[in-house]
Motif scaffolding. Structure first.
Motif, short mmCIF file in Angstrom:
data_model
loop_
_atom_site.label_atom_id
_atom_site.label_comp_id
_atom_site.label_asym_id
_atom_site.label_seq_id
_atom_site.Cartn_x
_atom_site.Cartn_y
_atom_site.Cartn_z
N GLY C 470 -22.84 23.56 -17.91
CA GLY C 470 -22.12 23.69 -16.65
C GLY C 470 -20.99 24.69 -16.78
N GLY C 471 -20.32 24.65 -17.93
CA GLY C 471 -19.25 25.61 -18.17
C GLY C 471 -19.77 27.03 -18.10
N ARG C 472 -20.95 27.25 -18.65
CA ARG C 472 -21.52 28.60 -18.57
C ARG C 472 -21.61 29.06 -17.12
NH1 ARG C 472 -26.70 29.13 -22.59
NH2 ARG C 472 -25.54 29.08 -24.53
N ILE C 473 -22.23 28.21 -16.31
CA ILE C 473 -22.42 28.60 -14.91
C ILE C 473 -21.08 28.74 -14.22
CG2 ILE C 473 -23.43 27.91 -12.71
CD1 ILE C 473 -25.70 28.28 -14.35
N SER C 474 -20.21 27.76 -14.42
CA SER C 474 -18.93 27.79 -13.71
C SER C 474 -18.13 29.03 -14.09
CB SER C 474 -18.13 26.53 -14.02
OG SER C 474 -18.70 25.44 -13.36
N LEU C 475 -18.06 29.31 -15.39
CA LEU C 475 -17.30 30.48 -15.83
C LEU C 475 -17.98 31.76 -15.33
CD1 LEU C 475 -16.38 29.39 -19.44
CD2 LEU C 475 -14.83 29.65 -17.54
N MET C 476 -19.32 31.75 -15.41
CA MET C 476 -20.05 32.94 -14.96
C MET C 476 -19.80 33.16 -13.48
SD MET C 476 -24.07 33.67 -15.00
CE MET C 476 -24.31 32.88 -13.44
N VAL C 477 -19.87 32.09 -12.70
CA VAL C 477 -19.60 32.21 -11.27
C VAL C 477 -18.22 32.80 -11.07
CG1 VAL C 477 -19.17 30.90 -9.17
CG2 VAL C 477 -21.18 30.42 -10.52
N VAL C 610 -11.65 30.57 -8.12
CA VAL C 610 -13.09 30.60 -7.80
C VAL C 610 -13.79 29.42 -8.48
CG1 VAL C 610 -15.23 31.86 -8.19
CG2 VAL C 610 -13.24 33.05 -7.35
N ILE C 611 -13.39 29.12 -9.71
CA ILE C 611 -14.00 27.99 -10.40
C ILE C 611 -13.73 26.72 -9.61
CG2 ILE C 611 -13.80 26.55 -12.48
CD1 ILE C 611 -13.45 29.11 -14.07
N LEU C 612 -12.52 26.61 -9.09
CA LEU C 612 -12.20 25.44 -8.26
C LEU C 612 -13.09 25.39 -7.02
CD1 LEU C 612 -8.40 24.77 -7.94
CD2 LEU C 612 -10.16 23.37 -8.97
N THR C 613 -13.21 26.53 -6.35
CA THR C 613 -14.01 26.58 -5.14
C THR C 613 -15.46 26.20 -5.43
OG1 THR C 613 -12.61 28.40 -4.48
CG2 THR C 613 -14.59 28.02 -3.16
N GLU C 614 -15.96 26.80 -6.51
CA GLU C 614 -17.35 26.53 -6.87
C GLU C 614 -17.54 25.05 -7.15
OE1 GLU C 614 -20.53 25.54 -9.31
OE2 GLU C 614 -18.55 25.74 -10.18
N GLY C 632 -19.09 21.18 -11.04
CA GLY C 632 -19.09 20.50 -9.74
C GLY C 632 -20.23 19.51 -9.63
N THR C 633 -21.44 19.93 -10.02
CA THR C 633 -22.58 19.03 -9.86
C THR C 633 -22.48 17.83 -10.79
OG1 THR C 633 -23.85 20.36 -11.41
CG2 THR C 633 -24.21 20.80 -9.09
N ILE C 652 -14.34 12.03 -15.67
CA ILE C 652 -12.98 12.33 -16.16
C ILE C 652 -12.98 13.55 -17.10
CG2 ILE C 652 -11.16 11.48 -17.71
CD1 ILE C 652 -11.19 8.91 -16.18
N PRO C 653 -13.91 13.64 -18.08
CA PRO C 653 -13.89 14.83 -18.94
C PRO C 653 -14.10 16.12 -18.15
CG PRO C 653 -15.27 13.14 -19.88
CD PRO C 653 -14.91 12.67 -18.51
N VAL C 654 -15.04 16.10 -17.20
CA VAL C 654 -15.30 17.33 -16.43
C VAL C 654 -14.09 17.67 -15.57
CG1 VAL C 654 -16.99 18.48 -15.03
CG2 VAL C 654 -17.61 16.42 -16.21
N GLY C 655 -13.54 16.63 -14.95
CA GLY C 655 -12.38 16.87 -14.11
C GLY C 655 -11.25 17.49 -14.91
N LEU C 656 -11.02 16.93 -16.08
CA LEU C 656 -9.97 17.48 -16.95
C LEU C 656 -10.28 18.92 -17.32
CD1 LEU C 656 -9.06 14.58 -19.38
CD2 LEU C 656 -7.62 15.69 -17.70
N LEU C 657 -11.56 19.15 -17.60
CA LEU C 657 -11.97 20.48 -18.03
C LEU C 657 -11.70 21.50 -16.92
CD1 LEU C 657 -13.11 20.83 -20.77
CD2 LEU C 657 -15.35 21.12 -19.77
N ILE C 658 -12.04 21.13 -15.69
CA ILE C 658 -11.77 22.03 -14.56
C ILE C 658 -10.28 22.29 -14.47
CG2 ILE C 658 -11.85 22.25 -12.05
CD1 ILE C 658 -14.40 20.57 -12.11
N CYS C 659 -9.49 21.22 -14.51
CA CYS C 659 -8.04 21.34 -14.43
C CYS C 659 -7.54 22.29 -15.50
CB CYS C 659 -7.39 19.99 -14.68
SG CYS C 659 -7.15 19.08 -13.18
N VAL C 660 -7.93 21.99 -16.73
CA VAL C 660 -7.41 22.74 -17.88
C VAL C 660 -7.81 24.20 -17.76
CG1 VAL C 660 -7.78 23.07 -20.33
CG2 VAL C 660 -7.24 20.81 -19.46
N THR C 661 -9.05 24.47 -17.36
CA THR C 661 -9.49 25.85 -17.28
C THR C 661 -8.70 26.61 -16.22
OG1 THR C 661 -11.67 25.04 -17.82
CG2 THR C 661 -11.53 27.29 -17.05
N VAL C 662 -8.56 25.98 -15.06
CA VAL C 662 -7.84 26.67 -13.98
C VAL C 662 -6.39 26.91 -14.39
CG1 VAL C 662 -7.07 26.47 -11.61
CG2 VAL C 662 -9.37 25.77 -12.22
#
Lengths: 353, 395, 682
Positions: C470-477, C610-614, C632-633, C652-662
């Motif tokens: 998912g990180g691949r796609i999210s970052l790529m997006v 954009v990662i947030l939007t995606e 997101g999925t 929770i891990p994904v949510g944290l990951l999104i937060c941390v990345t943004v």
């Protein structure tokens, strides 16, 4: 032997107004009359100094001559060609022949190009030299301007102001120009560097037969470098003559005041300064009559209403001032004054200190 | 090949850069700590003036900047005095350290990278005591700045706050240093100051905003603010450089008149020899962080001794004196980073001799007031001593 | 061109200089800054300022970690994003049902003869009737044929079909014998002319109804329609269809009528059918075996041994007969025992057995192995003897997959689990075999364990693997969208800024329009459209990226325009114009490189948003579609409130990951901005 084509540049009644737009409807609500009817000629291989205080329109004048801005009225004839009637492509072709050196050597060099590229870019653009000689040519130009050729690959931020100004000059010189507008080229530099740059400019003029329009507020520099000097005040030229004449015998009260304000590096010379009152009025709303009348010590009643004419007071010494009117002109001016008074025109009072 | 090497060496390598950064961090941390410690006890910064007739005595002041490219010795062993009721002109080209000298005096250096690492700046408090500004704590400095020492800046455009009226800005300074004054008194004082600096329409200007005034008027306001608290010293840092010649004449005229009226001393910093000649009683010529020559205005202008002073005067075209080719000093002012220990001007000097390659020349007193740092005059006067640089490696 | 050739002049000078070289050679300035003072290269300067900002460094470290995690992590992680995981799951199931068979199943003996449906359907009740009455044999009349059910042995009944020949009728009543039409004077019975009665009918039929007698037989008639009469014969006693069979027959008949539906007389069997008030008696002749019925069920000893119905039929027929039969070319013998019929093959091995006690899977399928069946029936026997209602036994049950197929290990062998089976008798008498069966099922919502560090989601996907992919796609997006934004923004903003005038006006109004477009509704509509078109997930992804890029360029364009407007006034641009450099060179060589720092900063910040939007879009199900993993999925897979509450280890891990990345992108962006802009230094 003074033929017409001896003049490399002829400026006739050049006018440049910047419209002031209302913020909402973008209607023109006034004009900043930066250059308001300036005429002069420059002879080949000569230097004309253009002096004046900031805001008097001398820089605008220089840039308009090079058609970096559109004119409002008037003509600029460069080497027999009307600069403003040229097509875009013709203009681009003639650009190398008329160059510009700026005041600020920091903002006038593109910060992301190496020096060699800054100097050489336009050389390639205009095919000044054979591509095989390009590198050597840039080195030669740099050498002439006092820059070692190994500077080529360095970036402008590595250089001091003086060297940057040399780079600017090299950029202009590389295009083999005939005419260079020097827009306050030394006023941002230190004294010792100023001398270097002035000497370099003089040397280049000697060697390559350049013609300069030297714009400066520093009268001592202008006196040193120029053959003729024009003094500008609020967009108009108030005096023009050969350097020696104008410095020995300034006619216009403004010129007198300006020259007297120059600080002399000698503590014993306790000078007899003419201290002008107030500061230069806004060119958006210049005073009626003689523009200088608000600050002039010798202001007369007619000065407030009638604009003085441009005339040759002595041979080759032009001046615009009512002090040098003959009786005919005085009468004419008085007439204008009477008319204006009748019409109820109020004189614009000077900004009180 | 040589060209290649030169190009390569123009950038600091990563290793050197890291070393410099580490060094800077260590030194500035230590100096900051020392400063904090020194400020605790008034005895540590209370000193005695050498001559009570001086307002300020700079005694071997060393102000260094610990930058990414190395230690810039902007001011390195500067000695000069500002006597009471006199104008001292500090002359030099950009980068010679004249502004840093004034900032050191005001303690307005951009810390922690800029530090006065050595020497004393003795400031006469007027009551017989003196303080060493170098390690005076900030709280004490705040009572001195604006009150006893005030400053006029080069840019009148930016030194006034555009959102406050002129009157408020002048009032504020007066109120700050005279909290006991009533509002009416303050306003009266402000109007008085405005009148003093030659503003005819003082009531009108009192209610104006800075943008409504021209550059010359603004500089007058700045001067009024600087004079508001009757300081003992006014530092004028290039007060006329940004102004037109005619306005410059006005301001210089004003300063000249004020100097007579006020009991203050003026430290006039400028690169324009003409301005100094008209204004100053004493002149200090600086080059690359060091004083190369100092003396009275007459001495400096009529008998310049240091080749730099001579060159500087010759390279400025003078109206009325026609020369074919201007004299020019080759090269440029060196950036005072890792300077060698020989005369900094040697490379650009036309009169250099063999001695010049030795130590940096000592101060040589050629007359009571005239001191020059050049070996050429070693036989003509008394050698006072060599400038003392601070070895940063030992800090 | 210039009035002189500068190059030639310069060359000339150079020549002269070379002659003067010796004296003109200037001494090198030892204190010349350019050769003495080293400066920081622009890149290093930016780098130094950047690393001085702790947050920016922290952000960069986070981002690098994130990239390694997303792009390199999957290379070392054993699981894929769409790999479904299974697990062994103990489920209490009704495994089997055991009961004494009381229903009789029929097997076809002769395919050529079709037994009537009604007969086949009533076989079970008929057999039960036979058992109740102790009959060995039963005759049944069908519509068109007669049937015989006979007991071939205990629990084995054979149905045979034969033709029925009407012998006689008996009882009193009338029988329709024909129809007389007075128009044509014809007498017909079921369309067949009956000439014998024509004359009499023509003569006797009168009026509405009545009777008449002919040859001792009384007939009655009634008008059915105009000029048409139905004619009935009034019958009583035995009326033979053919020759009389004598009084003995009649006596047997009389005895049987009313009591049974069949009787035998002489060597022949007769079937009695009731037809109104009359009994019709038919003789069953030439009956042939059609089906064999039994309440035995066949269990093959070998699990794999599937036998055909023909085999069963043949076996059953042979059971109490010859004892041997052949099926599909093989010879078998069948030996009746107590409650069972054992079948041996030619080699004498016990091949299969019929038993009246059936043990079957609860679903009714015969997939249990013989030994289990045997064990269960033995156990039940034991229970019966001890009169127990419940009992337990232990057996090695084969493991099964979700779909019921047996799971096998790597070698293809079945996997057995020792299972305790609970046998209990229901009130109906059946025995239910109940056990905890270990099934191999999709490992849904597995909690974090050593095997699945972050557990699995509702589809049995490993969450950690999905987060990586998912990180691949999210970052790529993020990167692609921002690249698009920058590309469009630079072109549009560059045009607007450089040309100004109406171009600027047009572009900026376009920017205004894009600013006020509500992006979320548009994305919802787009998502719905793509849903309706059943688009491929990857194409969807690309369209989404394009849409996001198109929605987002306006900000970049505004920034670039502003930058270019201010840069355009810079003196180096005037210089470029004064030297006659062409417009595109001025834009791309002088302007754009100077906008780059701001662009890099904007892009860095933009990637985060954009990662947030995606993620938001994917969470709402509008963006990337399941099963393609994006951050997101992954959250979307636990979008219901209860799932969110119970399976926090997924989101929770994904949510944290999104937060941390943004946040990391923002830190880095801030750091870059400060680093590029020395004026912003503190």
């Amino acid at each position: 032997m003074a033929e017409m084509n001896d003049n490399i540049l002829e400026v006739r009644n050049l006018v440049k107004w910047f419209p002031i737009k209302s913020s909402f409807f973008k209607r023109t609500i006034g004009n900043v009359k930066a250059v308001d009817g300036v005429s002069f000629n420059i002879k080949r291989r000569q230097t004309m100094g253009l002096v004046g205080e900031s805001g008097c329109g001398k820089s605008t004048c220089g840039r308009t001559i090079l058609r970096l801005q559109d004119k409002t009225a008037g003509d600029v004839i460069f080497d027999g060609q009307d600069v403003f009637s040229l097509s875009r492509e013709e203009l681009r072709k003639i650009r190398p022949r008329m160059q510009l050196v700026f005041q600020d050597p920091y903002s006038s060099l593109s910060p992301r190009l190496p020096v060699g590229e800054i100097i050489g870019e336009a050389v390639r653009e205009h095919n000044i030299v054979d591509p095989s000689e390009y590198d050597a040519y840039i080195s030669r130009v740099m050498e002439v301007c006092g820059l070692p050729s190994y500077y080529k690959e360095r970036y402008p931020h590595e250089f001091s102001g003086g060297q940057r100004q040399r780079i600017c000059i090299a950029r202009s010189l590389a295009l083999a120009p005939d005419f260079i507008v020097c827009d306050e080229p030394v006023s941002a530099l230190d004294v010792s560097i100023q001398a270097q740059i002035i000497n370099l400019l003089k040397q280049l003029q000697q060697d390559f037969g350049l013609t300069y329009l030297f714009i400066s507020h520093d009268l001592s520099v202008v006196e040193h470098i120029s053959d003729t000097v024009g003094v500008m005040y609020l967009g108009s030229m108030v005096e023009y003559a050969e350097t020696e004449k104008i410095f020995k015998n300034p006619l216009n009260p403004y010129t007198k005041a300006l020259f007297s304000a120059i600080p002399i590096p000698d503590p014993d010379v306790k000078l007899n300064r003419i201290i002008l009152k107030g500061s230069i009025p806004s060119p958006a709303n210049p005073p009626k009559g003689c523009k200088f009348h608000t600050r002039c010590e010798q202001c007369m009643e007619i000065c407030k209403y009638a604009q003085p004419g441009w005339k040759e007071v002595e041979e080759g010494h032009f001046c615009a001032c009512h002090l040098y009117n003959d009786s005919e002109e005085n009468a004419k001016a008085a007439e204008i004054m009477e008319e204006a008074k009748k019409a109820g025109a109020v004189t614009v009072d000077q900004e009180v200190l | 090949m040589a060209e290649k090497n030169k190009k390569k060496s123009s950038y600091i390598s990563g290793k050197e850069s890291r070393k410099i950064t580490r060094f800077n961090r260590r030194v500035t941390k230590k100096l900051e700590k020392e400063r904090a410690d020194a400020g605790k006890d008034p005895a540590l910064y209370t000193v005695q003036m050498k001559d009570p007739n001086n307002v300020v005595e700079f005694d071997n002041v060393c102000t260094y900047f610990f930058t990414d490219v190395g230690t810039v010795k902007a001011v390195d062993g500067v000695n000069f005095n500002i006597p009471k009721h006199s104008t001292v002109g500090v002359v030099g080209e950009s980068g010679c350290g004249k502004s840093v000298t004034s900032l050191s005096l005001m303690q307005l250096l951009a810390r922690p990278s800029g530090q006065t690492v050595g020497g004393q700046i003795r400031f006469n408090m007027g009551d017989g005591t003196a303080i060493n500004i170098v390690n005076t704590p900030n709280a004490v400095m705040e009572t001195i700045r604006g009150n006893k020492i005030s400053m006029i800046f080069q840019e009148p455009m930016t030194s006034l706050n555009p959102v406050f009226r002129i009157g408020e800005q002048v009032d504020e300074v007066i109120k700050l240093h005279n909290p006991e004054m009533s509002d009416e008194d303050i306003k009266a004082r402000t109007l008085e100051m405005l009148e003093l600096v030659g503003i005819a329409n003082k009531e009108g200007v009192y209610n104006m905003y800075p943008h409504e005034l021209s550059g010359g008027m603004r500089q007058r306001i700045c001067i009024a603010i600087a004079l508001a608290c009757s300081p003992t010293l006014i530092i004028a840092d290039e007060p006329t450089t940004a102004l037109d010649v005619t306005i410059q004449a006005q301001i210089l005229d004003l300063l000249q008149n004020l100097k007579d009226k006020l009991n203050s001393s003026i430290m006039l910093i400028t690169h324009d020899l003409g301005v100094v000649a008209g204004m100053a009683d004493y002149v200090v010529v600086m080059y690359a962080g060091r004083v190369v020559e100092k003396g009275t205005a007459e001495e400096i202008f009529h008998h310049p001794m240091h080749p730099y002073t001579i060159g500087l005067m010759k390279s400025k075209p003078v109206v009325g004196k026609k020369v074919d080719k201007l004299y020019n000093i080759p090269g440029s002012v060196p950036n005072p980073v890792e300077m060698p220990d020989y005369c900094y001007f040697r490379d650009r000097c036309e009169m250099r001799c063999d001695k010049c390659s030795g130590l940096y020349p000592p101060e040589i007193r050629v007359s009571e007031t005239h001191i020059v740092s050049c070996y050429r005059y070693q036989d003509e006067g008394e050698t006072l001593g060599y400038p003392k640089s601070v070895n940063v490696e030992e800090l | 061109m210039a009035s002189y050739n500068l190059n030639d002049v310069l060359k000339e000078r150079e020549k002269q200089q070379r002659q003067l070289t010796a004296q003109e050679q200037e001494q090198e300035m030892a204190l010349d800054d350019v050769s003495r003072v080293k400066v920081l290269s622009p890149g290093r300067q930016v780098f130094k300022r950047f690393i001085r900002n702790r947050l920016a460094v922290f952000g960069s470290v986070l981002l690098i970690t994130m990239f390694i995690f997303s792009f390199i992590g999957p290379l070392f992680y054993p699981y894929g994003q769409k790999q479904i995981f299974y697990t062994y799951n103990k489920q209490n199931v009704n495994y089997a049902l055991a009961k004494a068979n009381t229903t009789y199943n029929g097997y076809v003996l002769d395919e050529n003869i079709q037994a009537e449906r009604t007969v086949v359907n009533s076989m079970n009740s008929n057999i039960k009737k036979m058992l109740e009455q102790g009959q060995k044999e039963m005759l049944i009349a069908g519509e068109s044929a007669g049937y015989r059910i006979r007991e071939a042995g205990p629990g084995i009944y054979v149905l045979s079909a034969g033709s029925m020949k009407q012998v006689c009728t008996t009882g009193e009543g009338k029988v329709l014998i024909g129809n007389y039409s007075s128009v044509g004077k014809t007498f017909t019975f079921n369309g067949e002319p009956v000439p014998a009665l024509e004359e009499a009918a023509a003569e006797k039929l009168k009026g509405k109804d009545g009777t008449f007698t002919l040859d001792g037989v009384t007939y009655s008639y009634a008008r059915a329609a105009a000029k048409s009469y139905d004619v009935y014969a009034e019958l009583s006693g035995v009326n033979y269809s053919g020759a009389s069979l004598g009084s003995d027959f009649e006596k047997a008949l009389t005895e049987a009528v009313g009591n049974t539906t069949s009787f035998s007389f002489g060597e022949k069997d007769y079937i009695i059918r009731k037809d109104g008030a009359l009994y019709q008696v038919s003789e069953l002749t030439d009956d042939q075996d059609v089906r064999v019925y039994t309440n035995y069920t066949l269990d093959t000893i070998e699990q794999s041994g599937r036998v055909s119905d023909a085999f069963k039929a043949a076996a059953l027929m042979a059971a109490y007969d010859s004892g041997s039969f052949s099926s599909d070319g093989a010879e078998y013998t069948i030996v009746p025992g107590e409650g069972v019929l054992d079948i041996f093959n030619a080699a004498g091995e016990n091949y299969a057995e019929f038993s009246s006690f059936s043990v079957r899977r609860y679903s009714g399928e015969d997939t249990m192995e013989y030994s289990l069946k045997k064990a269960v029936s033995d156990k039940i026997e034991e229970m019966r003897e001890q009169n127990q209602k419940t009992s337990t036994m232990v057996y090695d049950l084969p493991q099964q997959n979700e779909d019921g197929s047996y799971s096998r290990d790597e070698d293809g062998n079945l996997i057995f689990n020792e299972t305790e089976m609970k046998i209990s008798q229901r009130d109906t008498g059946e025995y239910v075999i109940n056990c905890d069966q270990i099934n191999y099922v999709i490992d849904m919502y597995a909690s974090p364990s050593s095997k699945h560090i972050l557990g699995t989601d509702g589809d049995g996907f490993d969450v950690l693997a999905r987060i990586m992919y998912g990180g691949r796609i999210s970052l790529m997006v993020g990167f692609v969208v921002v690249f698009l934004e920058i590309l469009l923004g630079v072109i549009m903003g560059g045009l607007a800024g450089y040309y100004g005038g109406w171009v600027d006006n047009l572009v900026m109004r376009l920017v205004d329009i894009f600013y006020c477009l509500p992006s979320l509704p548009i994305m919802i509509i787009l998502g719905a459209m793509m849903d309706a078109m059943r688009m491929d997930t990857y194409i969807r992804l690309m369209i989404m990226m394009a849409a996001l890029g198109i929605m987002g360029w306006a900000g970049v364009a505004r920034l670039v325009r502003g930058q270019i407007l201010s840069l355009r006034e810079q003196e180096f641009m005037v210089a470029a114009e004064a030297t006659g450099i062409k417009v595109q060179a001025r834009i791309f060589r002088h302007l754009i490189p100077n906008v780059m720092p701001q662009l890099i900063v904007t892009a860095t910040m933009g990637i985060g948003s954009v990662i947030l939007t995606e993620s938001t879009l994917s969470f709402l199900g509008l963006g990337v579609k399941h099963p393609l993993a994006t951050w997101g999925t992954i959250i979307n897979s636990v979008s219901s409130a209860s799932a969110m509450a119970h399976y926090a280890f997924i989101w929770i891990p994904v949510g944290l990951l999104i937060c941390v990345t943004v946040i990391a992108f923002n830190f880095v962006g801030d750091g870059l901005r400060d680093a590029y802009d020395p004026k912003a230094k503190r």
